[in-house]
Design an enzyme around this catalytic site. Structure first.
Site, short mmCIF file in Angstrom:
data_model
loop_
_atom_site.label_atom_id
_atom_site.label_comp_id
_atom_site.label_asym_id
_atom_site.label_seq_id
_atom_site.Cartn_x
_atom_site.Cartn_y
_atom_site.Cartn_z
N LYS A 85 20.99 17.37 50.55
CA LYS A 85 19.70 17.72 51.16
C LYS A 85 19.36 19.18 50.93
CE LYS A 85 18.75 18.95 55.33
NZ LYS A 85 18.60 19.09 56.80
N ASP A 133 15.36 14.84 55.73
CA ASP A 133 15.86 15.33 57.02
C ASP A 133 15.50 14.30 58.08
OD1 ASP A 133 13.15 15.62 57.51
OD2 ASP A 133 13.31 17.68 58.26
#
Length: 211
Positions: free
Chosen positions: A120, A138
């Site tokens: 991420k 997220d």
């Protein structure tokens, strides 16, 4: 949700948010990487409160290396997992200096080789700093992808794949920030503001509640 519906959602977001970007504050590529590492399991608001003071005092990689892990821990102690984050940040800055001539690398493999940098974080950095069409998943992106019917998965990697497959190519660069900003200010987790949502007519959950 169909590709056509997702395309409509993206077009609406593009009109509403013409220049979507991360709300993390930074002054350089390496400071942005630091901020993203610090943002794990912490809100951008809290990180910005910390980095506003931190980045005013320390400007270069050497400044932070001289500061050291223990002192950096104290500087960022108001954010979650601060000790581990300080440890990773000092290590990754040392690697940036020694291996990458102080530059943030622009490849996923090199980024993910740095301490504290997972998929991420790498996706956020590649997207924001290098304008690559990477999709960072997220909590907002995952939640809205589920609500909109883009993905049925709670696995971030699968949600990323679903978005990659369904979002039109011209919007892949911005889709993460579109969803983050929409989730942060309109489709809030605790109290979604459906009545002022610009895509409520395309939202399966809203349509179900209306019925």
């Amino acid at each position: 949700m169909t590709k056509n519906e997702i395309a409509q959602i993206c077009e609406i977001f593009a009109r509403k948010i013409p220049q979507p970007k991360s709300e993390l504050k930074s002054y350089s590529d390496f400071s942005f990487l630091m901020a993203v590492v610090m943002s794990a399991q912490t809100t951008d608001i809290q990180v910005n409160k910390v980095t506003e003071k931190l980045f005013a005092k320390y400007k270069t990689i050497d400044d932070f290396l001289i500061l050291g892990e223990e002192n950096l821990s104290q500087e960022i102690s108001s954010i979650g997992l601060f000790r581990n984050k300080a440890k990773n940040i000092i290590k990754l800055l040392s690697i940036l200096k020694e291996k990458f001539n102080g530059k943030v690398p622009n490849s996923r493999n090199e980024l993910e080789s740095l301490p504290g940098v997972g998929r991420k974080t790498a996706n956020v950095v590649l997207n924001e700093l290098f304008s690559q069409p990477t999709i960072a998943v997220d909590t907002h992106v995952l939640r809205l992808s589920n609500i909109l019917g883009i993905s049925k998965s709670n696995n971030p990697l699968q949600v990323e794949k679903d978005l990659e497959n369904l979002v039109p190519s011209q919007h892949k660069k911005n889709i993460s920030n579109f969803l983050v900003l929409h989730g942060r200010y309109v489709c809030k987790a605790r109290k979604p503001n459906c009545n002022r949502c610009s895509i409520n007519h395309l939202c399966p959950k809203f349509s179900k509640n209306i019925k």
